[in-house]
Design an enzyme around this catalytic site. Structure first.
Site, PDB file in Angstrom:
ATOM      1  N   HIS A   1       0.828  -1.212   0.000  1.00 61.95           N
ATOM      2  CA  HIS A   1       0.000   0.000   0.000  1.00 61.95           C
ATOM      3  C   HIS A   1       0.864   1.265   0.000  1.00 61.95           C
ATOM      4  O   HIS A   1       0.511   2.273   0.618  1.00 61.95           O
ATOM      5  CB  HIS A   1      -0.946   0.024   1.206  1.00 61.95           C
ATOM      6  CG  HIS A   1      -1.935  -1.099   1.238  1.00 61.95           C
ATOM      7  ND1 HIS A   1      -3.165  -1.044   0.619  1.00 61.95           N
ATOM      8  CD2 HIS A   1      -1.872  -2.334   1.800  1.00 61.95           C
ATOM      9  CE1 HIS A   1      -3.818  -2.175   0.814  1.00 61.95           C
ATOM     10  NE2 HIS A   1      -3.046  -2.980   1.525  1.00 61.95           N
TER      11      HIS A   1
ATOM     12  N   ASN B   1     -10.152  -3.019   2.058  1.00 58.43           N
ATOM     13  CA  ASN B   1      -9.812  -2.986   0.638  1.00 58.43           C
ATOM     14  C   ASN B   1     -11.070  -2.754  -0.182  1.00 58.43           C
ATOM     15  O   ASN B   1     -12.169  -2.649   0.365  1.00 58.43           O
ATOM     16  CB  ASN B   1      -9.160  -4.311   0.204  1.00 58.43           C
ATOM     17  CG  ASN B   1      -7.752  -4.480   0.739  1.00 58.43           C
ATOM     18  OD1 ASN B   1      -7.005  -3.516   0.861  1.00 58.43           O
ATOM     19  ND2 ASN B   1      -7.382  -5.713   1.060  1.00 58.43           N
TER      20      ASN B   1
ATOM     21  N   TYR C   1       0.638  -4.606  11.725  1.00 57.16           N
ATOM     22  CA  TYR C   1       0.467  -3.205  11.336  1.00 57.16           C
ATOM     23  C   TYR C   1       1.125  -2.259  12.333  1.00 57.16           C
ATOM     24  O   TYR C   1       1.853  -1.347  11.955  1.00 57.16           O
ATOM     25  CB  TYR C   1      -1.022  -2.885  11.168  1.00 57.16           C
ATOM     26  CG  TYR C   1      -1.527  -3.228   9.793  1.00 57.16           C
ATOM     27  CD1 TYR C   1      -2.056  -2.263   8.950  1.00 57.16           C
ATOM     28  CD2 TYR C   1      -1.470  -4.528   9.311  1.00 57.16           C
ATOM     29  CE1 TYR C   1      -2.514  -2.575   7.679  1.00 57.16           C
ATOM     30  CE2 TYR C   1      -1.917  -4.859   8.050  1.00 57.16           C
ATOM     31  CZ  TYR C   1      -2.437  -3.879   7.238  1.00 57.16           C
ATOM     32  OH  TYR C   1      -2.881  -4.201   5.977  1.00 57.16           O
TER      33      TYR C   1
END
Length: 480
Positions: free
Chosen positions: A54, A127, A337
């Protein structure tokens, strides 16, 4: 004429920003030219590590407004009443490409939302597709390596990409979506968004419901063919970013309607398919869409680096009334993350304004690189203590989650080996024209991949639907 005079980082005036200090007009430079040293040293460090996935993104601010009551399912404050508004920030992205990649490439699009609620930040990190290639996070680094550049050639490799995808038959559902006519959205405004994972709601009476989040574009779905995308990329590599920015600047604010699918906790055991499998969707006949509210984007960032590049979204950021599930991909992301943000932005990335909560924060953490607030002053730094500091909040504890089974590296393929039913259903929903586009897009994307890999993919497609396999084989020029 601006009144903003140039200074050093320490605030001292800069008398000359045109010429380096030298010994005479043709002499060597002097080490005491501290402005030159500061300017070049900062320049040398301007680029921070890009996101591993990303990397290329665009962002905007907006609001979420509740339009329908779901308080019987969740006690989350942002859903507490009809008409309630919550500020938010959204970052859209492509997935596989680097920061310099073109927007109009065939790829998944990221759709990450940070809701600034009065109970803390809720990050819905989704997404534009409802499924993913994997259901086990142990394979996520391998996916990354397969779709990124080859370590020898430093070029993207159809061989590597398709060798990996076709070796994991559970990837077929996502591959079918990406190779379909929806594989290249015309813009970020013209695509849906999905939380993709199964999450949970906690109700006011402390009952658990499983939930999936959907965001349906009010602009309508628009997509690009490969030929249209190639023409756009040839003249504008920032086509999606430009479209989003320009639409907001002219007051044409994009909107999405949020829906949820909700399932009582015990019903998960009754489904004929795995409810926590990220490679599968929940059928609407089993869990109908329930309308919740409207997301609107209405303000562009003032500084891309500060507000978009430094934005950090983490699915571990939830608020009371919203929580997790046994979805293994979600559980893997809960660690990965935050860990990636600590590497890329530092341990105190939560203090960066775009990431900072807008409610009172009384966190146990202190110190660390780039701590730029008061660092909790002289407040004591341990718990338990005798002074009522850092009190935990048991009122917000979630109901117990029943689990069972022995600890082992379980092969989920033995638990649920049906990877082909849902891709087959998706294929049969397509019109003949859409099916042909799927065949041709797949053939172009497979490029110079070896024949054995192409035949493996055809075999996977045929298990979903014989016509799917036959169509891909024809497009590839294979005789089966």
């Amino acid at each position: 004429m601006t009144k903003h005079k140039l200074t050093t980082n320490a605030g001292a005036p800069v008398p000359d920003n045109q010429n380096a200090m030298t010994a005479g007009p043709r002499g060597p430079m002097l080490l005491q030219d501290v402005w030159f040293l500061e300017k070049l040293a900062h320049f040398d460090r301007e680029v921070i590590p890009e996101r591993r996935m990303h990397a290329k993104g665009s962002g905007a601010y907006g609001t979420f407004t509740v339009t329908h009551d779901i308080t019987s399912y969740t006690k989350a404050a942002l859903f507490s009443k009809i008409g309630k508004k919550t500020d938010l920030f959204v970052r859209f992205s492509t997935v596989a490409g680097e920061r310099g990649a073109a927007d109009a490439e065939r790829d998944i699009r990221g759709f990450a939302i940070k809701f600034y609620t009065e109970q803390g930040n809720w990050d819905l990190v989704g997404n534009n597709t409802p499924v993913f290639f994997l259901r086990d996070p142990l394979k996520f680094p391998d996916l990354n390596h397969a779709v990124k550049r080859d370590p020898r050639t430093n070029m993207r490799s159809a061989k590597n990409n398709w060798d990996f995808w076709t070796s994991l038959p559970e990837a077929l559902h996502q591959v079918t979506v990406v190779m379909s006519d929806r594989g290249i959205p015309a813009s970020y405004r013209h695509m849906h968004g999905f939380g993709s994972h199964t999450f949970s709601f906690i109700s006011p009476d402390n009952q658990r419901y499983w939930v999936k989040f959907h965001l349906r574009t009010q602009q309508g779905i628009k997509n690009l063919t490969d030929a249209e995308a190639e023409a756009i990329v040839a003249r504008d590599r920032e086509s999606h970013q430009r479209d989003l920015y320009d639409s907001i600047e002219r007051g044409d604010f994009p909107r999405w309607t949020m829906y949820v699918q909700v399932m009582p906790e015990k019903d998960a055991e009754k489904l004929p398919y795995h409810p926590f499998d990220l490679t599968k969707v929940w059928f609407h006949k089993d869990c109908p869409l329930i309308e919740v509210g409207v997301l609107e984007l209405n303000r562009n960032p003032e500084n891309y680096f500060a507000e978009v590049e430094q934005a950090a979204f983490n699915p571990a950021n939830v608020v009371p009334g919203i929580s997790f599930s046994p979805d293994k991909m979600l559980q893997g992301r809960l660690f990965s993350y935050g860990d990636a943000h600590r590497y890329r932005l530092g341990v105190n990335h939560h203090l960066i304004p775009v990431n900072a909560a807008r409610c009172p924060v009384h966190s146990y953490h202190r110190d660390g690189a780039m701590r730029v607030d008061g660092n909790h002053g002289s407040t004591l730094a341990y718990e338990p203590n005798s002074y009522g500091e850092w009190q935990e909040q048991p009122d917000f504890a979630e109901p117990p989650l029943a689990i069972r089974g022995d600890a082992a590296h379980w092969n989920f393929r033995e638990d649920d080996a049906d990877y082909y039913d849902q891709p087959g259903r998706l294929f049969r929903l397509m019109t003949p024209q859409q099916q042909d586009e799927l065949f041709q897009n797949t053939a172009r994307a497979m490029g110079d991949a070896p024949e054995e890999i192409k035949r493996r993919h055809v075999g996977n497609c045929a298990k979903a639907d014989p016509a799917y396999g036959a169509g891909v084989a024809r497009a590839l020029g294979l005789k089966m």
